[in-house]
Motif scaffolding. Structure first.
Motif, PDB file in Angstrom:
ATOM      1  N   LEU A 100      12.409   2.874  -2.536  1.00  0.00           N
ATOM      2  CA  LEU A 100      12.366   3.082  -1.090  1.00  0.00           C
ATOM      3  C   LEU A 100      11.024   2.619  -0.535  1.00  0.00           C
ATOM      4  N   PHE A 101       9.980   2.899  -1.297  1.00  0.00           N
ATOM      5  CA  PHE A 101       8.649   2.487  -0.885  1.00  0.00           C
ATOM      6  C   PHE A 101       8.532   0.963  -0.847  1.00  0.00           C
ATOM      7  N   ALA A 102       9.123   0.298  -1.843  1.00  0.00           N
ATOM      8  CA  ALA A 102       9.089  -1.160  -1.884  1.00  0.00           C
ATOM      9  C   ALA A 102       9.801  -1.757  -0.676  1.00  0.00           C
ATOM     10  N   VAL A 103      10.947  -1.179  -0.309  1.00  0.00           N
ATOM     11  CA  VAL A 103      11.669  -1.644   0.881  1.00  0.00           C
ATOM     12  C   VAL A 103      10.817  -1.450   2.123  1.00  0.00           C
ATOM     13  N   LEU A 104      10.143  -0.301   2.220  1.00  0.00           N
ATOM     14  CA  LEU A 104       9.251  -0.052   3.358  1.00  0.00           C
ATOM     15  C   LEU A 104       8.129  -1.084   3.396  1.00  0.00           C
ATOM     16  N   MET A 105       7.605  -1.462   2.236  1.00  0.00           N
ATOM     17  CA  MET A 105       6.545  -2.465   2.177  1.00  0.00           C
ATOM     18  C   MET A 105       7.050  -3.816   2.700  1.00  0.00           C
ATOM     19  N   LEU A 106       8.281  -4.170   2.336  1.00  0.00           N
ATOM     20  CA  LEU A 106       8.842  -5.425   2.827  1.00  0.00           C
ATOM     21  C   LEU A 106       8.991  -5.393   4.345  1.00  0.00           C
ATOM     22  N   LEU A 107       9.482  -4.271   4.865  1.00  0.00           N
ATOM     23  CA  LEU A 107       9.622  -4.146   6.319  1.00  0.00           C
ATOM     24  C   LEU A 107       8.261  -4.218   7.002  1.00  0.00           C
ATOM     25  N   ALA A 108       7.264  -3.554   6.409  1.00  0.00           N
ATOM     26  CA  ALA A 108       5.916  -3.583   6.979  1.00  0.00           C
ATOM     27  C   ALA A 108       5.351  -4.993   6.961  1.00  0.00           C
ATOM     28  N   PHE A 110      -2.719 -10.084   5.466  1.00  0.00           N
ATOM     29  CA  PHE A 110      -2.479  -8.824   4.774  1.00  0.00           C
ATOM     30  C   PHE A 110      -0.983  -8.589   4.605  1.00  0.00           C
ATOM     31  N   GLY A 111      -0.205  -9.042   5.594  1.00  0.00           N
ATOM     32  CA  GLY A 111       1.243  -8.898   5.511  1.00  0.00           C
ATOM     33  C   GLY A 111       1.835  -9.635   4.316  1.00  0.00           C
ATOM     34  N   TYR A 112       1.338 -10.850   4.049  1.00  0.00           N
ATOM     35  CA  TYR A 112       1.831 -11.610   2.896  1.00  0.00           C
ATOM     36  C   TYR A 112       1.487 -10.899   1.584  1.00  0.00           C
ATOM     37  N   PHE A 113       0.308 -10.268   1.545  1.00  0.00           N
ATOM     38  CA  PHE A 113      -0.086  -9.531   0.347  1.00  0.00           C
ATOM     39  C   PHE A 113       0.855  -8.349   0.115  1.00  0.00           C
ATOM     40  N   ILE A 114       1.181  -7.615   1.183  1.00  0.00           N
ATOM     41  CA  ILE A 114       2.094  -6.483   1.061  1.00  0.00           C
ATOM     42  C   ILE A 114       3.486  -6.962   0.669  1.00  0.00           C
ATOM     43  N   LEU A 115       3.894  -8.119   1.195  1.00  0.00           N
ATOM     44  CA  LEU A 115       5.181  -8.710   0.836  1.00  0.00           C
ATOM     45  C   LEU A 115       5.266  -8.957  -0.675  1.00  0.00           C
ATOM     46  N   LEU A 138      -7.291  -0.342   7.089  1.00  0.00           N
ATOM     47  CA  LEU A 138      -7.134   0.649   8.153  1.00  0.00           C
ATOM     48  C   LEU A 138      -8.233   0.491   9.203  1.00  0.00           C
ATOM     49  N   GLY A 139      -9.448   0.170   8.765  1.00  0.00           N
ATOM     50  CA  GLY A 139     -10.550   0.004   9.703  1.00  0.00           C
ATOM     51  C   GLY A 139     -10.418  -1.246  10.556  1.00  0.00           C
ATOM     52  N   LEU A 140      -9.912  -2.318   9.967  1.00  0.00           N
ATOM     53  CA  LEU A 140      -9.823  -3.599  10.677  1.00  0.00           C
ATOM     54  C   LEU A 140      -8.590  -3.687  11.570  1.00  0.00           C
ATOM     55  N   VAL A 141      -7.421  -3.359  11.018  1.00  0.00           N
ATOM     56  CA  VAL A 141      -6.182  -3.582  11.773  1.00  0.00           C
ATOM     57  C   VAL A 141      -5.441  -2.296  12.117  1.00  0.00           C
ATOM     58  N   GLY A 142      -5.888  -1.156  11.574  1.00  0.00           N
ATOM     59  CA  GLY A 142      -5.298   0.126  11.945  1.00  0.00           C
ATOM     60  C   GLY A 142      -3.975   0.440  11.290  1.00  0.00           C
ATOM     61  N   SER A 143      -3.465  -0.438  10.443  1.00  0.00           N
ATOM     62  CA  SER A 143      -2.174  -0.186   9.813  1.00  0.00           C
ATOM     63  C   SER A 143      -2.083  -0.967   8.517  1.00  0.00           C
ATOM     64  N   GLY A 144      -1.047  -0.651   7.739  1.00  0.00           N
ATOM     65  CA  GLY A 144      -0.798  -1.424   6.520  1.00  0.00           C
ATOM     66  C   GLY A 144      -1.526  -0.929   5.297  1.00  0.00           C
ATOM     67  N   GLY A 145      -2.751  -0.449   5.465  1.00  0.00           N
ATOM     68  CA  GLY A 145      -3.544  -0.059   4.307  1.00  0.00           C
ATOM     69  C   GLY A 145      -2.965   1.117   3.558  1.00  0.00           C
ATOM     70  N   SER A 146      -2.498   2.121   4.310  1.00  0.00           N
ATOM     71  CA  SER A 146      -2.011   3.328   3.648  1.00  0.00           C
ATOM     72  C   SER A 146      -0.772   3.064   2.811  1.00  0.00           C
ATOM     73  N   ILE A 147      -0.057   1.996   3.124  1.00  0.00           N
ATOM     74  CA  ILE A 147       1.164   1.696   2.377  1.00  0.00           C
ATOM     75  C   ILE A 147       0.850   1.231   0.954  1.00  0.00           C
ATOM     76  N   LEU A 148      -0.408   0.887   0.707  1.00  0.00           N
ATOM     77  CA  LEU A 148      -0.825   0.473  -0.633  1.00  0.00           C
ATOM     78  C   LEU A 148      -1.185   1.662  -1.520  1.00  0.00           C
ATOM     79  N   THR A 149      -1.402   2.825  -0.922  1.00  0.00           N
ATOM     80  CA  THR A 149      -1.951   3.949  -1.673  1.00  0.00           C
ATOM     81  C   THR A 149      -1.035   4.410  -2.798  1.00  0.00           C
ATOM     82  N   VAL A 150       0.243   4.619  -2.512  1.00  0.00           N
ATOM     83  CA  VAL A 150       1.165   5.095  -3.550  1.00  0.00           C
ATOM     84  C   VAL A 150       1.297   4.087  -4.692  1.00  0.00           C
ATOM     85  N   PRO A 151       1.508   2.779  -4.425  1.00  0.00           N
ATOM     86  CA  PRO A 151       1.553   1.830  -5.549  1.00  0.00           C
ATOM     87  C   PRO A 151       0.274   1.812  -6.379  1.00  0.00           C
TER      88      PRO A 151
END
Length: 279
Positions: A126-134, A260-265, A27-40
């Motif tokens: 649903l969260f997993a699908v959102l992660m793929l889209l992200a 980071f996108g590949y990691f979320i994928l 969140l500090g570096l790119v402003g997005s993506g980090g919060s999507i890891l919180t629930v998993p």
């Protein structure tokens, strides 16, 4: 045997708190993506139910983003008109989604033979699908909005698309407890003509407001919350976002996004595979 189980639990918790730091760092570096890891992280490393994890996530993401937004605001990287146009409908959408849509989803959605689609499983899928889209959004090369500090921050733009986008992002935050920065930042860059630094700062303000609105709406669950755990997790995540914010001017967030996108994928694919085939 008990020592082995207890050791495994400790290892999972350590991994979870490392994940909390990485979430804040992103969140500090790119402003997005980090919060999507919180629930998993909460579900798989701390064994918190998926529905409860969305409530926890709203608090963690909210307070972490608030710290990051404060840092960005101090540097003048908030565009307040866009914040209001995007943020107000988003707030309303979070409240309505958390109040009227999430409660009506049944505890058991589908029961077909040996397959049972529960509410918690539905949210995870649903969260997993959102992660793929992200992940696709973060991996894809964005030639259409390069990080140009000279992009006019106060240029004219149509507020209606921002308004509509705010409603959709609020719905996602309300259901899944994710900030939606990967949707907010491109919208601010493309629809409001904001330079990347202002888009990131403005996104963090919107994520903060949406997350706290969703968490406040879950007031009936607050007495069941492990506040000590929330403080520990949030403190580590805040340390991550402060570290990321201090490094943001030295490291290009746009260059880090694909990694980071590949990691979320991979994480999204893992959740889908585990929940659909390994249950």
């Amino acid at each position: 045997m008990q020592h082995v189980v207890r050791g495994n639990v400790y290892q999972m918790e350590i991994a979870g708190f490392i994940g909390a730091f990485l979430m804040g760092l992103s969140l500090g570096l790119v402003g997005s993506g980090g919060s999507i890891l919180t629930v998993p992280i909460l579900v798989y490393l701390f064994s918190i139910d998926a529905l409860a994890a969305t409530t926890y996530s709203l608090f963690i993401v909210g307070i972490t983003s608030m710290v990051g937004a404060t840092v960005r605001a101090g540097a003048g990287n908030i565009h307040w008109p866009a914040t209001l146009i995007f943020g107000l409908p988003s707030l309303v959408s979070v409240y309505l989604t958390r109040s009227f849509i999430l409660p009506v989803i049944p505890s058991v959605i589908v029961h077909q033979g040996n397959f049972i689609l529960t509410k918690s499983l539905f949210l995870l899928l649903l969260f997993a699908v959102l992660m793929l889209l992200a992940s696709f959004s973060m991996i894809r090369e964005r030639h259409e909005h390069p990080e140009d500090e000279n992009t006019p921050a106060n240029g004219s733009y149509d507020p209606f698309p921002l308004f509509i986008k705010g409603i959709s992002v609020g719905g996602i935050t309300g259901i899944l407890g994710a900030g939606g920065g990967f949707l907010i930042i491109p919208a601010l860059v493309l629809m409001a003509n904001l330079p990347m630094n202002k888009a990131v700062g403005t996104s963090l303000i919107i994520i903060t407001a949406n997350s706290f609105m969703g968490f406040w709406r879950d007031y009936h669950l607050h007495e069941l919350i492990d506040w000590r755990f929330l403080v520990y997790f949030s403190t580590i995540a805040i340390t991550g976002i402060l570290t990321g914010s201090s490094l943001a001017h030295k490291i290009s967030g746009e260059k880090l996004k694909p990694i980071f996108g590949y990691f979320i994928l991979l994480m999204g694919a893992f959740i889908l595979f585990k929940e659909l085939f390994l249950r």
